[in-house]
Design a protein around this motif. Sequence first.
Motif, PDB file in Angstrom:
ATOM      1  N   SER A   1      53.889 -25.766  28.016  1.00 25.58           N
ATOM      2  CA  SER A   1      53.713 -24.800  29.100  1.00 25.58           C
ATOM      3  C   SER A   1      55.082 -24.363  29.595  1.00 25.58           C
ATOM      4  O   SER A   1      56.040 -25.138  29.557  1.00 25.58           O
ATOM      5  N   TYR A   2      55.178 -23.129  29.981  1.00 19.97           N
ATOM      6  CA  TYR A   2      56.442 -22.576  30.453  1.00 19.97           C
ATOM      7  C   TYR A   2      56.118 -21.334  31.269  1.00 19.97           C
ATOM      8  O   TYR A   2      55.024 -20.779  31.168  1.00 19.97           O
TER       9      TYR A   2
ATOM     10  N   VAL B   1      57.398 -26.543  33.324  1.00 20.10           N
ATOM     11  CA  VAL B   1      57.773 -26.564  31.918  1.00 20.10           C
ATOM     12  C   VAL B   1      57.355 -27.893  31.322  1.00 20.10           C
ATOM     13  O   VAL B   1      57.515 -28.944  31.942  1.00 20.10           O
TER      14      VAL B   1
ATOM     15  N   THR C   1      65.257 -24.614  32.564  1.00 16.46           N
ATOM     16  CA  THR C   1      63.897 -25.002  32.913  1.00 16.46           C
ATOM     17  C   THR C   1      63.484 -26.231  32.112  1.00 16.46           C
ATOM     18  O   THR C   1      62.753 -27.069  32.601  1.00 16.46           O
ATOM     19  N   VAL C   2      63.989 -26.323  30.919  1.00 14.06           N
ATOM     20  CA  VAL C   2      63.587 -27.437  30.072  1.00 14.06           C
ATOM     21  C   VAL C   2      64.369 -28.686  30.406  1.00 14.06           C
ATOM     22  O   VAL C   2      63.872 -29.791  30.304  1.00 14.06           O
TER      23      VAL C   2
ATOM     24  N   ASN D   1      61.424 -15.986  27.360  1.00 14.71           N
ATOM     25  CA  ASN D   1      60.838 -17.020  26.524  1.00 14.71           C
ATOM     26  C   ASN D   1      60.802 -16.629  25.053  1.00 14.71           C
ATOM     27  O   ASN D   1      60.958 -17.464  24.175  1.00 14.71           O
TER      28      ASN D   1
ATOM     29  N   SER E   1      66.364 -20.165  30.632  1.00 18.18           N
ATOM     30  CA  SER E   1      65.208 -20.917  30.181  1.00 18.18           C
ATOM     31  C   SER E   1      65.572 -22.336  29.802  1.00 18.18           C
ATOM     32  O   SER E   1      64.785 -23.242  29.964  1.00 18.18           O
TER      33      SER E   1
ATOM     34  N   ASP F   1      59.810 -13.116  32.374  1.00 18.88           N
ATOM     35  CA  ASP F   1      59.634 -14.468  31.837  1.00 18.88           C
ATOM     36  C   ASP F   1      59.327 -14.424  30.352  1.00 18.88           C
ATOM     37  O   ASP F   1      59.876 -15.159  29.552  1.00 18.88           O
TER      38      ASP F   1
ATOM     39  N   ALA G   1      57.074 -25.639  23.288  1.00 19.48           N
ATOM     40  CA  ALA G   1      56.842 -25.686  24.725  1.00 19.48           C
ATOM     41  C   ALA G   1      55.344 -25.614  24.945  1.00 19.48           C
ATOM     42  O   ALA G   1      54.678 -24.682  24.508  1.00 19.48           O
TER      43      ALA G   1
ATOM     44  N   THR H   1      55.183 -32.713  32.679  1.00 21.24           N
ATOM     45  CA  THR H   1      55.421 -31.368  33.194  1.00 21.24           C
ATOM     46  C   THR H   1      56.441 -31.468  34.319  1.00 21.24           C
ATOM     47  O   THR H   1      56.331 -32.314  35.187  1.00 21.24           O
TER      48      THR H   1
ATOM     49  N   TYR I   1      69.032 -30.145  27.610  1.00 21.26           N
ATOM     50  CA  TYR I   1      67.822 -30.099  26.780  1.00 21.26           C
ATOM     51  C   TYR I   1      67.980 -30.982  25.555  1.00 21.26           C
ATOM     52  O   TYR I   1      67.109 -31.780  25.228  1.00 21.26           O
TER      53      TYR I   1
ATOM     54  N   LEU J   1      62.925 -19.840  23.724  1.00 24.77           N
ATOM     55  CA  LEU J   1      62.219 -20.994  23.182  1.00 24.77           C
ATOM     56  C   LEU J   1      62.488 -21.207  21.695  1.00 24.77           C
ATOM     57  O   LEU J   1      62.788 -22.318  21.280  1.00 24.77           O
TER      58      LEU J   1
END
Lengths: 246, 152
Positions: free
Chosen positions: B95-96, B77, B20-21, B107, B17, B103, B93, B69, B139, B111
């Motif tokens: 949106s993720y 993300v 993703t960020v 998360n 995750s 998922d 977050a 985004t 991140y 997160l």
Amino acid sequence: MGTVFSFDVRGGEPRAVLQALAEAVAGLHRVDALFSTYREDSEVSQLARGELTVAQCAPEVAEVLELAAEAERVSDGWFSTRYRGSLDPTGIVKGWSAERAARLLAAVDGVCGVSVNGGGDVQLLGAPEPQRPWRVGVSDPLRPGGLAAVISAAGVDELSVATSGTAERGDHIVDPRTGRSAVTDLVAVTVVGPRLTWVDCWATAAFAMGSRAGLAWLESLPDVEALLITAGDEVRCTGGLAARLG
Amino acid sequence: MHALKKNRPLRRIVLASAATVSGMVLLLSLKPHTSPTLATASTKSPTTSSSSSPTAGSSSGTKSITGDTVQTRWGPVQVRVTIKSGTLTDVTAVSYPQDNPRDQEINSYALPQLRREALAAQSAQIDTVSGATYTSDGYRQSLQSALDSAGL
């Protein structure tokens, strides 16, 4: 290179800084296009396949290969540009390109401080503010989110901090002597010194050496301090590191 | 080595995750915070949650800054940071990826972990982070850049 670069530039005229930043970023993309071993058409890939000679490549290629050869000599072969037999200077390119980007930004009129972080390896020049040095957290490999130490650039104009370890991509560091994953008692090595090009290589080499040999070797290098963390959660430092902790 | 092995499955989840960020760094980090226009330049939709305006250099009042985004291999993300009187007080977050149970499982752990890391890093008063964990570092760097852009 599949990594992220972060820039922090203090001082200077905004437009000039932005322009230098655009140049620095373009330079990084160029480095990726020249050196990526993941790109079939990169000069390094073509060099490895024998389709190009060093003389036919961009001048940066010869420069990096020369630096890498120097790193190999100083580390007695523990740093190597061969990955499982084929040419792969990836180990030196990130540090070298981040340092180059930092120097380009520092050359802008009025800039008093630059920090460039290339995927966890940092080159610092100058200071963020007149009375405050750059401070770099060293992430703790055994406690995600925690810091193992904070390194301060107090009193020096150039400082770089590079960390090699298994926390990011597992056992990706290869012992050049065996061609297999390095057998090491370390989970992370952080090396501190003036130039990122070198400390990045030294961190990789010391990691492959293991804590005992790695620490002794790092201690022998001039202007270099280090912090080693073993899988047993022991922390070992070179004698002069304490002066850099902030 | 045992400690490391035990940790690894958990860490991988965090990294999955975290990665993703970290994509947003590219958008946020390429802005020096010396330019007075950067707070808006680096974020598509800076929104203020109080009367204070999100201009660089301002260190009073509360403001929220929402990053762009970013499309990652796991899905879109978007991260928002809240700054109160010049101090980072929250990271969320916006949106993720949450399309499947996996998922959501990731998360639920990652997160809050990222949020804690960001806040911990700030309390140490550091400018940047060195570490092998590039995704998670990425991140933190992105956050650092967002904060720089916000005039911290």
